[in-house]
Design a protein around this motif. Structure first.
Motif, mmCIF file in Angstrom:
data_model
loop_
_atom_site.group_PDB
_atom_site.id
_atom_site.type_symbol
_atom_site.label_atom_id
_atom_site.label_comp_id
_atom_site.label_asym_id
_atom_site.label_seq_id
_atom_site.Cartn_x
_atom_site.Cartn_y
_atom_site.Cartn_z
ATOM 1 N N MET A 25 0.731 -0.913 -0.164
ATOM 2 C CA MET A 25 0.381 -0.249 -0.035
ATOM 3 C C MET A 25 0.970 1.388 0.098
ATOM 4 O O MET A 25 0.615 2.240 1.171
ATOM 5 C CB MET A 25 -0.998 -0.453 1.101
ATOM 6 C CG MET A 25 -2.256 -1.395 1.083
ATOM 7 S SD MET A 25 -3.071 -0.838 -0.102
ATOM 8 C CE MET A 25 -4.530 0.361 0.098
ATOM 9 N N GLU A 26 1.967 1.803 -0.495
ATOM 10 C CA GLU A 26 2.926 2.648 -1.242
ATOM 11 C C GLU A 26 1.892 3.923 -2.004
ATOM 12 O O GLU A 26 1.610 3.927 -2.571
ATOM 13 C CB GLU A 26 4.219 1.984 -2.119
ATOM 14 C CG GLU A 26 4.861 2.979 -1.819
ATOM 15 C CD GLU A 26 5.723 3.302 -0.688
ATOM 16 O OE1 GLU A 26 5.635 4.013 -0.024
ATOM 17 O OE2 GLU A 26 6.528 1.731 -0.332
ATOM 18 N N THR A 27 1.765 4.992 -1.064
ATOM 19 C CA THR A 27 1.295 5.883 -1.800
ATOM 20 C C THR A 27 1.646 6.744 -2.656
ATOM 21 O O THR A 27 1.029 7.561 -3.243
ATOM 22 C CB THR A 27 1.044 7.256 0.056
ATOM 23 O OG1 THR A 27 2.472 7.014 0.122
ATOM 24 C CG2 THR A 27 0.172 6.100 0.755
ATOM 25 N N GLN A 29 3.834 8.861 -2.132
ATOM 26 C CA GLN A 29 4.304 10.332 -1.254
ATOM 27 C C GLN A 29 5.163 9.739 -0.572
ATOM 28 O O GLN A 29 6.263 11.333 -0.684
ATOM 29 C CB GLN A 29 3.428 10.744 -0.903
ATOM 30 C CG GLN A 29 2.405 11.295 -1.743
ATOM 31 C CD GLN A 29 0.843 11.755 -0.966
ATOM 32 O OE1 GLN A 29 1.326 11.934 0.309
ATOM 33 N NE2 GLN A 29 -0.428 11.292 -1.155
ATOM 34 N N ARG A 30 6.680 8.869 -0.488
ATOM 35 C CA ARG A 30 7.499 8.636 0.667
ATOM 36 C C ARG A 30 8.456 8.436 -0.459
ATOM 37 O O ARG A 30 8.354 8.410 -1.511
ATOM 38 C CB ARG A 30 6.491 7.135 0.981
ATOM 39 C CG ARG A 30 7.159 6.685 2.313
ATOM 40 C CD ARG A 30 6.263 5.662 3.009
ATOM 41 N NE ARG A 30 6.873 4.417 1.954
ATOM 42 C CZ ARG A 30 8.017 3.406 2.815
ATOM 43 N NH1 ARG A 30 8.731 4.056 3.854
ATOM 44 N NH2 ARG A 30 7.950 2.898 2.040
ATOM 45 N N THR A 31 9.710 9.528 0.171
ATOM 46 C CA THR A 31 10.919 9.361 -0.258
ATOM 47 C C THR A 31 11.774 8.690 -0.070
ATOM 48 O O THR A 31 11.671 8.293 0.893
ATOM 49 C CB THR A 31 11.349 10.812 -0.519
ATOM 50 O OG1 THR A 31 11.053 11.625 1.004
ATOM 51 C CG2 THR A 31 10.218 11.471 -1.332
ATOM 52 N N LYS A 33 15.007 8.081 1.087
ATOM 53 C CA LYS A 33 15.860 9.015 1.966
ATOM 54 C C LYS A 33 16.790 8.747 1.525
ATOM 55 O O LYS A 33 18.104 9.811 0.972
ATOM 56 C CB LYS A 33 16.467 9.220 3.380
ATOM 57 C CG LYS A 33 14.985 9.426 3.912
ATOM 58 C CD LYS A 33 14.897 9.566 5.284
ATOM 59 C CE LYS A 33 13.730 10.384 5.840
ATOM 60 N NZ LYS A 33 13.254 9.117 6.736
ATOM 61 N N PHE A 43 -0.986 0.510 -4.468
ATOM 62 C CA PHE A 43 -2.077 0.198 -3.954
ATOM 63 C C PHE A 43 -3.089 -0.872 -4.159
ATOM 64 O O PHE A 43 -3.430 -0.207 -5.417
ATOM 65 C CB PHE A 43 -2.432 1.153 -3.332
ATOM 66 C CG PHE A 43 -2.337 2.384 -4.265
ATOM 67 C CD1 PHE A 43 -2.253 3.428 -4.156
ATOM 68 C CD2 PHE A 43 -4.229 2.217 -3.908
ATOM 69 C CE1 PHE A 43 -2.530 3.947 -5.578
ATOM 70 C CE2 PHE A 43 -4.417 3.225 -5.551
ATOM 71 C CZ PHE A 43 -3.636 4.037 -5.933
ATOM 72 N N PRO A 63 -5.312 5.486 -1.595
ATOM 73 C CA PRO A 63 -3.811 4.788 -1.586
ATOM 74 C C PRO A 63 -3.391 5.663 0.359
ATOM 75 O O PRO A 63 -2.915 5.020 1.067
ATOM 76 C CB PRO A 63 -2.473 6.013 -2.253
ATOM 77 C CG PRO A 63 -3.540 6.559 -2.375
ATOM 78 C CD PRO A 63 -5.182 7.108 -2.770
ATOM 79 N N LYS A 67 -0.856 0.068 5.129
ATOM 80 C CA LYS A 67 -0.362 -1.321 4.674
ATOM 81 C C LYS A 67 -0.969 -2.430 5.234
ATOM 82 O O LYS A 67 -1.476 -2.651 6.083
ATOM 83 C CB LYS A 67 1.348 -0.702 5.563
ATOM 84 C CG LYS A 67 2.093 -1.972 4.435
ATOM 85 C CD LYS A 67 3.569 -1.867 5.342
ATOM 86 C CE LYS A 67 4.371 -3.051 5.457
ATOM 87 N NZ LYS A 67 5.749 -2.228 5.946
ATOM 88 N N ALA B 75 -0.483 5.313 11.035
ATOM 89 C CA ALA B 75 -0.185 4.134 10.122
ATOM 90 C C ALA B 75 -1.403 3.751 9.982
ATOM 91 O O ALA B 75 -1.795 2.986 8.888
ATOM 92 C CB ALA B 75 1.374 4.287 9.954
ATOM 93 N N GLN B 100 -5.114 13.705 -0.135
ATOM 94 C CA GLN B 100 -5.949 13.616 -0.860
ATOM 95 C C GLN B 100 -7.721 12.886 0.339
ATOM 96 O O GLN B 100 -7.400 11.736 0.677
ATOM 97 C CB GLN B 100 -6.545 12.349 -2.048
ATOM 98 C CG GLN B 100 -5.262 12.413 -3.129
ATOM 99 C CD GLN B 100 -3.724 12.270 -2.626
ATOM 100 O OE1 GLN B 100 -3.905 10.702 -1.762
ATOM 101 N NE2 GLN B 100 -3.125 12.341 -3.937
ATOM 102 N N SER B 103 -10.257 8.352 1.469
ATOM 103 C CA SER B 103 -9.719 7.194 2.025
ATOM 104 C C SER B 103 -10.380 6.113 0.785
ATOM 105 O O SER B 103 -9.753 5.031 0.175
ATOM 106 C CB SER B 103 -10.166 7.102 3.398
ATOM 107 O OG SER B 103 -9.181 7.751 3.656
ATOM 108 N N LYS B 121 -4.354 5.910 6.432
ATOM 109 C CA LYS B 121 -3.425 6.234 7.323
ATOM 110 C C LYS B 121 -3.822 7.617 7.144
ATOM 111 O O LYS B 121 -5.029 7.935 6.579
ATOM 112 C CB LYS B 121 -1.830 6.376 6.111
ATOM 113 C CG LYS B 121 -1.351 4.441 6.070
ATOM 114 C CD LYS B 121 -0.595 4.988 4.664
ATOM 115 C CE LYS B 121 -0.620 3.688 4.136
ATOM 116 N NZ LYS B 121 -0.031 3.444 3.204
ATOM 117 N N CYS B 152 1.684 9.321 6.818
ATOM 118 C CA CYS B 152 1.841 9.604 5.209
ATOM 119 C C CYS B 152 2.958 10.543 4.977
ATOM 120 O O CYS B 152 3.428 10.662 5.976
ATOM 121 C CB CYS B 152 0.957 10.563 4.907
ATOM 122 S SG CYS B 152 -0.560 9.937 4.949
ATOM 123 N N GLY B 153 3.301 10.212 3.943
ATOM 124 C CA GLY B 153 5.146 10.675 3.580
ATOM 125 C C GLY B 153 6.399 9.774 4.777
ATOM 126 O O GLY B 153 6.493 8.861 5.029
ATOM 127 N N GLY B 154 7.298 11.219 4.647
ATOM 128 C CA GLY B 154 8.456 10.690 5.801
ATOM 129 C C GLY B 154 9.750 10.009 5.247
ATOM 130 O O GLY B 154 9.751 10.487 3.767
#
Lengths: 102, 154
Positions: A25-27, A29-31, A33, A43, A63, A67, B75, B100, B103, B121, B152-154
């Protein structure tokens, strides 16, 4: 092994279904690092629940669902129903699992 | 441009068009029902509008939205929606402050009961709204969930 675990139980004519699916379930938006790139979105978009071949629920997920998603729903049915769950993700992967209602 | 080049070019264009058309049509056919536009919208009101076609929603006590008051981990926020309304067609969950808001959405059939649950999340503290479509009307119930660590993000 299937990525879906189903537990379905009937009580007073109503079947409660609990299911766990294994999915990142990867959005999108995560980077990462280390490289600074974004992880591509991955997802589950759609989950279809069928009882004895008849559709009882269609789930659309974005998304924002966690997970290894967890899903519960209920429908009017009886013991011994063949409950089938199928998921489809945004990269075209799919999996399904059939379980008998207890 | 001479005739040979013209033919070659037009053939190439035709081939490209078919390939692109094929690419465009294919995912659409697979995910025919998945409302991509609705899931991409970043504003809550616009999002509701894109799902139902209007913003006419009514608060009701006939929807029970179960969510934690404080979620330590954004999460995994468990959400349960139960409704005593009749002829429920769909249940949607919106989170106002997420990138967004939409959900998840559950399209029910005549056989299903209006009880759903999942884990979502949440990026930060926000109002969670469950919208239920019953007899063509939209009813909602909201609850604020405080988040200590964003999901979200991170």
């Amino acid at each position: 092994m299937s990525t879906i675990k189903i537990r379905a139980k009937e009580s007073k004519g109503i079947v409660t279904v609990k299911a766990l699916m294994k999915h990142p379930m990867e959005t999108g938006q995560r980077t990462n690092k280390k490289t600074g790139d974004k992880f591509p979105a991955h997802f589950i978009q759609e989950v279809v629940g069928k009882a004895n071949g008849e559709e009882v629920i269609t789930v659309h997920w974005g998304p924002a669902v966690s997970k290894n998603p967890y899903l519960t729903f209920a429908y009017s049915g009886s013991k011994g129903d063949k409950l089938e769950l199928t998921w489809l993700d945004n990269q075209g992967n799919t999996d399904s699992q059939i379980s008998e209602v207890k | 441009m001479n005739r040979r080049n013209f033919l070659k070019n037009s053939l190439m264009t035709a081939a490209t068009i078919t390939t692109f058309a094929g690419l465009l049509i294919k995912p659409k056919r697979v995910f025919a029902a998945w409302p991509k536009e609705s899931f991409d919208i970043t504003d809550l009101n616009e999002s509701i509008k894109s799902v139902y076609g209007h913003n006419n929603v009514n608060e009701t006590s006939k929807i029970k939205l179960k969510a934690p008051d404080i979620a330590e981990n954004g999460a995994i926020v468990p959400i349960n929606v139960k409704s005593s309304l009749n002829n429920v067609e769909s249940i949607m969950v919106f989170v106002e402050n997420n990138p967004q808001p939409l959900s998840c959405g559950y399209n029910l059939t005549t056989k299903s009961q209006p009880i759903i649950g999942t884990r979502i999340k949440m990026g930060k503290t926000s109002t969670v709204m469950a919208a239920v479509k019953s007899d063509g009307k939209i009813y909602t119930a909201s609850k604020e969930v405080k988040i200590t660590i964003g999901g979200c993000g991170g």
